[in-house]
Design a protein around this motif. Structure first.
Motif, PDB file in Angstrom:
ATOM      1  N   GLN A  83       5.900  -1.593 -34.038  1.00  0.00           N
ATOM      2  CA  GLN A  83       5.501  -0.481 -34.883  1.00  0.00           C
ATOM      3  C   GLN A  83       4.836   0.619 -34.051  1.00  0.00           C
ATOM      4  O   GLN A  83       4.178   0.341 -33.046  1.00  0.00           O
ATOM      5  CB  GLN A  83       4.531  -0.939 -35.978  1.00  0.00           C
ATOM      6  CG  GLN A  83       5.163  -1.889 -36.991  1.00  0.00           C
ATOM      7  CD  GLN A  83       4.176  -2.319 -38.062  1.00  0.00           C
ATOM      8  OE1 GLN A  83       2.975  -2.424 -37.828  1.00  0.00           O
ATOM      9  NE2 GLN A  83       4.689  -2.560 -39.266  1.00  0.00           N
ATOM     10  N   VAL A  84       5.014   1.865 -34.488  1.00  0.00           N
ATOM     11  CA  VAL A  84       4.381   3.019 -33.843  1.00  0.00           C
ATOM     12  C   VAL A  84       3.656   3.831 -34.917  1.00  0.00           C
ATOM     13  O   VAL A  84       4.271   4.240 -35.910  1.00  0.00           O
ATOM     14  CB  VAL A  84       5.403   3.917 -33.119  1.00  0.00           C
ATOM     15  CG1 VAL A  84       4.708   5.127 -32.507  1.00  0.00           C
ATOM     16  CG2 VAL A  84       6.152   3.127 -32.053  1.00  0.00           C
ATOM     17  N   LEU A  85       2.369   4.044 -34.714  1.00  0.00           N
ATOM     18  CA  LEU A  85       1.577   4.876 -35.617  1.00  0.00           C
ATOM     19  C   LEU A  85       1.189   6.141 -34.867  1.00  0.00           C
ATOM     20  O   LEU A  85       0.529   6.068 -33.828  1.00  0.00           O
ATOM     21  CB  LEU A  85       0.330   4.117 -36.081  1.00  0.00           C
ATOM     22  CG  LEU A  85      -0.689   4.913 -36.917  1.00  0.00           C
ATOM     23  CD1 LEU A  85      -0.050   5.402 -38.206  1.00  0.00           C
ATOM     24  CD2 LEU A  85      -1.915   4.055 -37.216  1.00  0.00           C
ATOM     25  N   GLU A  86       1.619   7.302 -35.380  1.00  0.00           N
ATOM     26  CA  GLU A  86       1.372   8.566 -34.681  1.00  0.00           C
ATOM     27  C   GLU A  86       0.759   9.592 -35.632  1.00  0.00           C
ATOM     28  O   GLU A  86       1.197   9.727 -36.773  1.00  0.00           O
ATOM     29  CB  GLU A  86       2.678   9.115 -34.090  1.00  0.00           C
ATOM     30  CG  GLU A  86       2.511  10.439 -33.354  1.00  0.00           C
ATOM     31  CD  GLU A  86       3.797  10.925 -32.725  1.00  0.00           C
ATOM     32  OE1 GLU A  86       4.139  12.115 -32.893  1.00  0.00           O
ATOM     33  OE2 GLU A  86       4.478  10.108 -32.060  1.00  0.00           O
ATOM     34  N   VAL A  87      -0.259  10.329 -35.158  1.00  0.00           N
ATOM     35  CA  VAL A  87      -0.886  11.387 -35.943  1.00  0.00           C
ATOM     36  C   VAL A  87      -1.042  12.626 -35.055  1.00  0.00           C
ATOM     37  O   VAL A  87      -1.145  12.514 -33.834  1.00  0.00           O
ATOM     38  CB  VAL A  87      -2.264  10.945 -36.492  1.00  0.00           C
ATOM     39  CG1 VAL A  87      -2.124   9.716 -37.385  1.00  0.00           C
ATOM     40  CG2 VAL A  87      -3.250  10.688 -35.365  1.00  0.00           C
ATOM     41  N   PRO A  88      -1.085  13.838 -35.653  1.00  0.00           N
ATOM     42  CA  PRO A  88      -1.189  15.063 -34.845  1.00  0.00           C
ATOM     43  C   PRO A  88      -2.581  15.323 -34.289  1.00  0.00           C
ATOM     44  O   PRO A  88      -2.725  15.971 -33.249  1.00  0.00           O
ATOM     45  CB  PRO A  88      -0.777  16.163 -35.825  1.00  0.00           C
ATOM     46  CG  PRO A  88      -1.112  15.606 -37.172  1.00  0.00           C
ATOM     47  CD  PRO A  88      -0.858  14.131 -37.081  1.00  0.00           C
ATOM     48  N   GLY A  89      -3.634  14.825 -34.977  1.00  0.00           N
ATOM     49  CA  GLY A  89      -5.000  15.061 -34.521  1.00  0.00           C
ATOM     50  C   GLY A  89      -5.661  13.795 -34.047  1.00  0.00           C
ATOM     51  O   GLY A  89      -5.085  13.021 -33.285  1.00  0.00           O
ATOM     52  N   ASP A  90      -6.913  13.568 -34.508  1.00  0.00           N
ATOM     53  CA  ASP A  90      -7.626  12.343 -34.160  1.00  0.00           C
ATOM     54  C   ASP A  90      -7.189  11.205 -35.081  1.00  0.00           C
ATOM     55  O   ASP A  90      -6.860  11.424 -36.245  1.00  0.00           O
ATOM     56  CB  ASP A  90      -9.140  12.534 -34.306  1.00  0.00           C
ATOM     57  CG  ASP A  90      -9.714  13.466 -33.262  1.00  0.00           C
ATOM     58  OD1 ASP A  90      -8.961  13.882 -32.355  1.00  0.00           O
ATOM     59  OD2 ASP A  90     -10.912  13.799 -33.346  1.00  0.00           O
ATOM     60  N   THR A 121       2.014   0.235 -31.002  1.00  0.00           N
ATOM     61  CA  THR A 121       1.647   1.481 -30.331  1.00  0.00           C
ATOM     62  C   THR A 121       0.957   2.435 -31.294  1.00  0.00           C
ATOM     63  O   THR A 121       1.402   2.603 -32.433  1.00  0.00           O
ATOM     64  CB  THR A 121       2.893   2.195 -29.750  1.00  0.00           C
ATOM     65  OG1 THR A 121       3.548   1.337 -28.828  1.00  0.00           O
ATOM     66  CG2 THR A 121       2.509   3.491 -29.046  1.00  0.00           C
ATOM     67  N   VAL A 122      -0.112   3.054 -30.827  1.00  0.00           N
ATOM     68  CA  VAL A 122      -0.760   4.141 -31.571  1.00  0.00           C
ATOM     69  C   VAL A 122      -0.768   5.377 -30.679  1.00  0.00           C
ATOM     70  O   VAL A 122      -1.059   5.297 -29.491  1.00  0.00           O
ATOM     71  CB  VAL A 122      -2.190   3.777 -32.015  1.00  0.00           C
ATOM     72  CG1 VAL A 122      -2.162   2.759 -33.127  1.00  0.00           C
ATOM     73  CG2 VAL A 122      -3.025   3.265 -30.850  1.00  0.00           C
ATOM     74  N   GLY A 126      -2.346  -3.648 -27.856  1.00  0.00           N
ATOM     75  CA  GLY A 126      -1.062  -3.035 -27.561  1.00  0.00           C
ATOM     76  C   GLY A 126      -1.222  -1.778 -26.718  1.00  0.00           C
ATOM     77  O   GLY A 126      -2.027  -1.736 -25.788  1.00  0.00           O
ATOM     78  N   ILE A 127      -0.482  -0.736 -27.077  1.00  0.00           N
ATOM     79  CA  ILE A 127      -0.462   0.521 -26.314  1.00  0.00           C
ATOM     80  C   ILE A 127      -1.171   1.601 -27.119  1.00  0.00           C
ATOM     81  O   ILE A 127      -0.950   1.751 -28.320  1.00  0.00           O
ATOM     82  CB  ILE A 127       0.981   0.958 -26.020  1.00  0.00           C
ATOM     83  CG1 ILE A 127       1.701  -0.089 -25.178  1.00  0.00           C
ATOM     84  CG2 ILE A 127       1.009   2.323 -25.319  1.00  0.00           C
ATOM     85  CD1 ILE A 127       3.189   0.192 -25.010  1.00  0.00           C
ATOM     86  N   ALA A 128      -2.018   2.379 -26.442  1.00  0.00           N
ATOM     87  CA  ALA A 128      -2.686   3.513 -27.063  1.00  0.00           C
ATOM     88  C   ALA A 128      -2.465   4.743 -26.199  1.00  0.00           C
ATOM     89  O   ALA A 128      -2.689   4.713 -24.987  1.00  0.00           O
ATOM     90  CB  ALA A 128      -4.182   3.249 -27.228  1.00  0.00           C
TER      91      ALA A 128
END
Length: 226
Positions: free
Chosen positions: A114-121, A133-134, A148-150
């Motif tokens: 899974q990948v969790l992505e946001v534009p800000g904080d 992954t975040v 995991g991966i940050a």
């Protein structure tokens, strides 16, 4: 009678600065720009290129108008537009800026694949499992285990940080810097939260959370109290 100039040209150490009147009509602006550029043009067509910076103030220029201005200036042989600076941004640009300043709170477990992505904080209440992954355009705060991966500051923010309750990631990335924690990096028996940041040598360093307010004093956005 309004004697205000529609185009003011000033010499700077880096070239020329063109301040455009933001209250006159666009056609009036073009006419005066052509007249003043004609006065500037010398006979020596072999002169070196001069950088031009256009300041539009509160005038919004469409993409077509920006191209037209650049072409008219480029036509003057030795002039080239470096940038166009405006106080006005598009709705899309303003929404992007707001998004990048927001803190997105998510309560979940980021599982393998899974990948969790946001534009800000990003404020994640939960764990990042191995293989998960975040990614955040700004900082990453994890109230849980990071295994995991940050990737913080993925848009190029070298000031971004990664904070986790349990810092045992498979990979850390901040902006364009990548690191894998050393094999001997383990949590102390008296566990404490840790943060990762880019140090003065442009390397990612992991340290105790308490130093964060010293290395990134601007991370605090609270305006009141002490």
């Amino acid at each position: 009678m309004n004697n205000r100039q529609n185009v003011m040209i000033k010499g700077t150490k880096n070239g020329l600065s063109l301040q455009l009147n933001d209250t006159c009509s666009y056609d009036s602006l073009l006419k005066e720009l052509d007249d003043k550029l004609s006065d500037l043009q010398g006979e020596d067509i072999e002169s070196p290129l001069i950088s031009v910076r256009i300041l539009t103030g509160n005038r919004f220029l469409t993409a077509e108008q920006q191209v037209e201005l650049k072409e008219r200036i480029r036509h003057r042989k030795n002039l080239v537009v470096e940038e166009i600076v405006s106080n006005v941004v598009t709705k899309e640009e303003s929404e992007r800026i707001i998004d990048e300043q927001l803190i997105t709170s998510v309560a979940t477990i980021v599982r393998s694949g899974q990948v969790l992505e946001v534009p800000g904080d990003l404020l994640l209440v939960g764990d990042v499992n191995p293989g998960g992954t975040v990614r955040a355009g700004g900082n990453i705060f994890i109230m849980g285990a990071l295994k995991g991966i940050a990737h913080a500051g993925f848009t190029g923010d070298n000031e971004a940080v990664i904070v986790a309750s349990f810092m045992t990631p498979s990979q850390l990335r901040i902006s364009n810097c990548i690191t894998r924690p050393p094999d001997h990096h383990d949590q102390d028996e008296h566990h404490q939260m840790e943060c990762a940041y880019i140090d003065d040598s442009q390397q990612i360093t992991i340290d105790r959370l308490q130093i964060l307010k010293h290395i990134r004093p601007n991370i605090t956005r609270f305006k009141g109290g002490r």
